[in-house]
Design a protein around this motif. Structure first.
Motif, PDB file in Angstrom:
ATOM      1  N   PHE A  38       0.779  -1.238   0.000  1.00 35.25           N
ATOM      2  CA  PHE A  38       0.000   0.000   0.000  1.00 35.25           C
ATOM      3  C   PHE A  38       0.811   1.288   0.000  1.00 35.25           C
ATOM      4  CE2 PHE A  38      -2.899  -3.128   2.013  1.00 35.25           C
ATOM      5  CZ  PHE A  38      -3.834  -3.157   0.996  1.00 35.25           C
ATOM      6  N   TRP A  39       2.074   1.254   0.334  1.00 31.04           N
ATOM      7  CA  TRP A  39       2.868   2.484   0.367  1.00 31.04           C
ATOM      8  C   TRP A  39       3.314   2.806  -1.058  1.00 31.04           C
ATOM      9  CZ3 TRP A  39       7.977   3.265   3.559  1.00 31.04           C
ATOM     10  CH2 TRP A  39       8.269   4.622   3.615  1.00 31.04           C
ATOM     11  N   GLU A  40       2.734   3.843  -1.628  1.00 29.06           N
ATOM     12  CA  GLU A  40       2.964   4.142  -3.046  1.00 29.06           C
ATOM     13  C   GLU A  40       4.313   4.797  -3.307  1.00 29.06           C
ATOM     14  OE1 GLU A  40      -0.312   6.281  -4.643  1.00 29.06           O
ATOM     15  OE2 GLU A  40      -1.747   4.760  -4.021  1.00 29.06           O
ATOM     16  N   SER A  41       4.743   5.685  -2.449  1.00 34.73           N
ATOM     17  CA  SER A  41       5.998   6.404  -2.708  1.00 34.73           C
ATOM     18  C   SER A  41       7.107   5.879  -1.793  1.00 34.73           C
ATOM     19  CB  SER A  41       5.790   7.896  -2.499  1.00 34.73           C
ATOM     20  OG  SER A  41       5.405   8.129  -1.162  1.00 34.73           O
ATOM     21  N   THR A  45      13.385   2.229  -5.015  1.00 36.12           N
ATOM     22  CA  THR A  45      12.790   2.202  -6.352  1.00 36.12           C
ATOM     23  C   THR A  45      12.656   0.762  -6.830  1.00 36.12           C
ATOM     24  OG1 THR A  45      14.973   2.448  -7.324  1.00 36.12           O
ATOM     25  CG2 THR A  45      13.691   4.458  -6.982  1.00 36.12           C
ATOM     26  N   TYR A  48       6.129  -1.552  -8.947  1.00 33.96           N
ATOM     27  CA  TYR A  48       4.968  -1.902  -8.133  1.00 33.96           C
ATOM     28  C   TYR A  48       4.610  -3.374  -8.262  1.00 33.96           C
ATOM     29  CZ  TYR A  48       0.362  -1.998  -6.097  1.00 33.96           C
ATOM     30  OH  TYR A  48      -0.722  -2.327  -5.318  1.00 33.96           O
ATOM     31  N   ARG A  51       6.779  -5.276  -5.923  1.00 34.21           N
ATOM     32  CA  ARG A  51       6.389  -5.025  -4.531  1.00 34.21           C
ATOM     33  C   ARG A  51       5.103  -5.758  -4.189  1.00 34.21           C
ATOM     34  NH1 ARG A  51       5.387   0.531  -3.009  1.00 34.21           N
ATOM     35  NH2 ARG A  51       4.755   0.851  -5.147  1.00 34.21           N
ATOM     36  N   LEU A  52       4.158  -5.770  -5.129  1.00 34.41           N
ATOM     37  CA  LEU A  52       2.899  -6.472  -4.917  1.00 34.41           C
ATOM     38  C   LEU A  52       3.140  -7.971  -4.769  1.00 34.41           C
ATOM     39  CD1 LEU A  52      -0.196  -6.231  -4.773  1.00 34.41           C
ATOM     40  CD2 LEU A  52      -0.224  -6.587  -7.239  1.00 34.41           C
TER      41      LEU A  52
END
Length: 76
Positions: A38-41, A45, A48, A51-52
């Motif tokens: 859920f942390w977008e920023s 680097t 996404y 990360r998901l």
């Protein structure tokens, strides 16, 4: 629910420590997974999609740990 607390009181200090540590680790995995999902920023680097995938993997591992935790302390 009352039975769980009675069993918790009857355990040795070592077993109580391992019980609490198991719960803390399960919560830690879920919190880290939610941060990755859920942390977008994020300061790191990472794409996404990666990360998901890592977050979902951590959730699955937390579920596996909960299952093992539940069966271990149910037998005792």
């Amino acid at each position: 629910m009352n039975n769980i607390f009675n069993n918790f009181k009857q355990k040795s200090p070592k077993q109580r420590f391992l019980f609490v540590l198991g719960l803390v680790m399960i919560l830690a995995y879920l919190i880290i997974a939610s941060i990755f999902i859920f942390w977008e920023s994020m300061p790191v680097t990472v794409p996404y999609s990666n990360r998901l995938a890592f977050g979902v993997l951590l959730v699955v591992y937390a579920i596996f740990r909960f299952y093992r935790f539940n069966t271990t302390f149910k037998d005792e």
